[in-house]
Design an enzyme around this catalytic site. Structure first.
Site, PDB file in Angstrom:
ATOM      1  CG  ASP A 112      -1.884   1.144   1.185  1.00  0.00           C
ATOM      2  OD1 ASP A 112      -1.472   2.270   0.852  1.00  0.00           O
ATOM      3  OD2 ASP A 112      -3.074   0.915   1.451  1.00  0.00           O
ATOM      4  CG  HIS A 113       1.384   4.282  -3.192  1.00  0.00           C
ATOM      5  ND1 HIS A 113       0.157   3.930  -3.672  1.00  0.00           N
ATOM      6  CD2 HIS A 113       1.447   5.633  -3.309  1.00  0.00           C
ATOM      7  CE1 HIS A 113      -0.489   5.025  -4.067  1.00  0.00           C
ATOM      8  NE2 HIS A 113       0.276   6.067  -3.857  1.00  0.00           N
ATOM      9  CG  HIS A 122      -4.265   4.353  -0.786  1.00  0.00           C
ATOM     10  ND1 HIS A 122      -3.323   3.364  -0.788  1.00  0.00           N
ATOM     11  CD2 HIS A 122      -4.508   4.634  -2.093  1.00  0.00           C
ATOM     12  CE1 HIS A 122      -2.992   3.061  -2.038  1.00  0.00           C
ATOM     13  NE2 HIS A 122      -3.711   3.820  -2.856  1.00  0.00           N
TER      14      HIS A 122
HETATM   15  C1  BG6 Z   1      -3.637   4.576  -6.423  1.00  0.00           C
HETATM   16  C2  BG6 Z   1      -5.000   4.653  -7.052  1.00  0.00           C
HETATM   17  O1  BG6 Z   1      -3.582   3.520  -5.502  1.00  0.00           O
HETATM   18  O2  BG6 Z   1      -3.369   5.805  -5.753  1.00  0.00           O
HETATM   19  C3  BG6 Z   1      -5.082   5.827  -7.999  1.00  0.00           C
HETATM   20  O3  BG6 Z   1      -5.252   3.446  -7.751  1.00  0.00           O
HETATM   21  C4  BG6 Z   1      -4.678   7.103  -7.318  1.00  0.00           C
HETATM   22  O4  BG6 Z   1      -6.399   5.960  -8.532  1.00  0.00           O
HETATM   23  C5  BG6 Z   1      -3.338   6.934  -6.607  1.00  0.00           C
HETATM   24  O5  BG6 Z   1      -4.582   8.121  -8.292  1.00  0.00           O
HETATM   25  C6  BG6 Z   1      -3.030   8.153  -5.749  1.00  0.00           C
HETATM   26  O6  BG6 Z   1      -1.725   8.057  -5.252  1.00  0.00           O
HETATM   27  P1  BG6 Z   1      -0.929   9.347  -4.836  1.00  0.00           P
HETATM   28  O7  BG6 Z   1       0.328   8.823  -4.227  1.00  0.00           O
HETATM   29  O8  BG6 Z   1      -0.697  10.138  -6.085  1.00  0.00           O
HETATM   30  O9  BG6 Z   1      -1.796  10.095  -3.869  1.00  0.00           O
END
Ligand code: BG6
Length: 501
Positions: A187-188, A251
């Site tokens: 989960d980044h 997230h």
């Molecule tokens: C991803 C989603 O996990 O996270 C995307 O699938 C989203 O739809 C993205 O745009 C958002 O990541 P960040 O790091 O740009 O907030």
């Protein structure tokens, strides 16, 4: 506990689905920056595994072009030339056993010749329909078996399933090939610098934790807003998922667990995840039409303008059906039913094509008693703001006296900004996460039971949304706005307001 000073271990990283966007825009730039920081040994091999026919040189050229576009540091051609020697390409279909066998033979020969340890990190970043087959073929080819004491780890990208049942099935498939301790579900958001700082803020300072409960906290807001709409090629996936599954299941619920969890017994991966999973289990279920109507808003963007440019409605985006009823925005009022949080609403909101990109957690403290200063004027609450992006930092809203002879009060901000304080740009989430997988630290990754608990909660809610007879509306908001009026109404039920960001 996450600790990049551990450094990485020498290994071979095999990326499945290496011709995709994630590899080009996130993984390779992250590896490049790890190398730039001296955290990636030149003995680490990076192998792209994908179906398209390509030479090593063609693969590297494509990676370079994408890297130049997104790199967070100034592109350095000379450095790239050193870095890309570590990258090669292996062409195979994902369901072709021979492709896995020939890769395994290649890797074993390389390791012998170069006297490098037989450590393997398999990164499954393909389309989700191949997750199961890839795991299966890794097993059939024996690539999941340790040779000469080397380790085997697997990283799995999101989406981890589309509901509880499919997540359990995928968990079974993973368990058939890898130990849970060697499984890294990404989960980044957990790799973002400020998400990691939540635990530090809470457990390395005296002042917050003593107030971190329903006696002093009135409400908590978690906002993740994006100004982007559908990026090229994403419409078809997104229309199946919607904002709830794409962002909330992973997230936002993860951020909520970090804010709400109890102090873990130590900083080991399992101790931290034990506490997070308890929060998920304490979430009040949204499993009846009444509860869902009272506590959720789903909406879709209509045409509008973002940063001064006209943008189309969601249904006019590429590969989105004209009659789509998929939500691009969700707000929820959640309650964590435990002693610490009983009665405190956690408001979550997330959306595409909103006014600007921003991710922030705001903790609202209760009002002071109405004596002294607030007899005649309403005082603003103290708000602790954990800013995740685009700016990273922590701010506190406090009441202060306006200079002068009268007792006029005004809210002011006390600010801590990462970049100014540490004079250093934060690493991208994937840098941290890749480093952790190489050094075997799973703290910032999702455990099997966590992903299943999160899906149980989401499944209850989607079941109610989906049932037509429940008549749950899909609200509309203008692209470039802060979401639909219904979301303001949702939160004003408890006399709250969304914090202006
Ligand atoms: C991803 C989603 O996990 O996270 C995307 O699938 C989203 O739809 C993205 O745009 C958002 O990541 P960040 O790091 O740009 O907030």
């Amino acid at each position: 506990m996450p600790n990049s000073s551990k450094g990485n271990q020498i290994c071979t990283l095999v990326i499945f689905g290496a011709t995709g966007d994630l590899t080009h825009r996130k993984l390779i730039p992250a590896l490049y920056h790890l190398k730039l920081e001296g955290l990636l040994s030149s003995k680490v091999q990076i192998i792209g595994f994908a179906r398209q026919s390509k030479t090593d040189a063609e693969f590297r050229t494509g990676l370079k072009a994408a890297h130049k576009e997104v790199s967070r540091t100034l592109y350095d051609e000379e450095f790239w030339q050193v870095f890309d020697k570590q990258i090669s390409y292996h062409q195979s279909n994902f369901d072709d056993l021979e492709g896995y066998k020939s890769l395994e033979a290649k890797l074993q020969a390389y390791e012998k010749e170069n006297n490098t340890p037989s450590n393997r990190l398999y990164y499954i970043a393909s389309s989700p329909s191949f997750f199961g087959p890839i795991l299966d073929f890794l097993k059939q080819s024996g690539a999941n078996n340790s040779v000469d004491g080397g380790w085997r780890r697997v990283i799995i990208e999101k989406p981890f399933g589309t509901d509880y049942d499919s997540a359990c099935k995928l968990n079974q498939a993973v368990a058939g090939s890898f130990e849970e301790a060697d499984t890294y579900r990404i989960d980044h958001y957990l790799g973002k610098e400020t998400a990691q700082n939540i635990m530090v803020l809470r457990f390395a300072n005296t002042i917050y934790e003593s107030l971190w409960n329903n006696r002093y906290i009135d409400q908590i807001q978690i906002t993740v807003a994006e100004d982007l709409g559908m990026e090229a090629g994403r419409g078809a996936y997104y229309d199946q998922a919607g904002a709830l599954k794409d962002m909330v299941q992973n997230h936002l619920l993860q951020l909520l667990t970090l804010v709400a969890m109890e102090s873990p017994v130590d900083l080991s991966a399992d101790a931290v995840r034990d506490e997070k999973v308890k929060v998920l289990r304490s979430l009040q279920r949204l499993d009846t039409p009444e509860k869902v109507k009272k506590n959720t808003v789903r909406a879709q963007y209509a045409q509008g303008s973002v940063k001064g440019e006209a943008v189309p409605a969601y249904v006019d985006e590429d590969r989105v059906p004209k009659d789509s009823k998929t939500e691009t925005y969700v707000s929820l009022r959640l309650f964590v039913d435990n002693w610490r949080w009983k009665g405190v609403p956690f408001y979550l909101r997330v959306g595409k094509r909103m006014a600007k990109k921003s991710a922030q957690i705001s903790i609202f403290f209760k009002q002071v008693p109405s004596v002294l200063f607030n007899e005649n004027q309403k005082l603003a609450e103290n708000v602790l703001m954990i800013k995740m992006q685009p700016d990273e930092g922590v701010a506190m809203k406090l009441m202060s006296k306006v200079p002068g002879s009268s007792f006029e009060l005004k809210p002011v901000d006390m600010n801590f900004d990462y970049e100014t304080t540490f004079a250093k740009q934060s690493a991208e989430a994937y840098e941290r996460l890749l480093l952790d997988t190489m050094s075997g630290d799973a703290t910032l990754f999702i455990r099997k039971d966590e992903v299943e608990e999160a899906w149980k909660f989401i499944d209850d809610l989607t079941a109610v949304w989906k049932e037509e007879s429940n008549d749950i509306d899909l609200a509309v908001y203008e692209a470039g706005s802060w979401g639909p009026a219904e979301a303001d109404a949702l939160i004003s039920k408890m006399r709250h307001q969304w914090l202006e960001i």
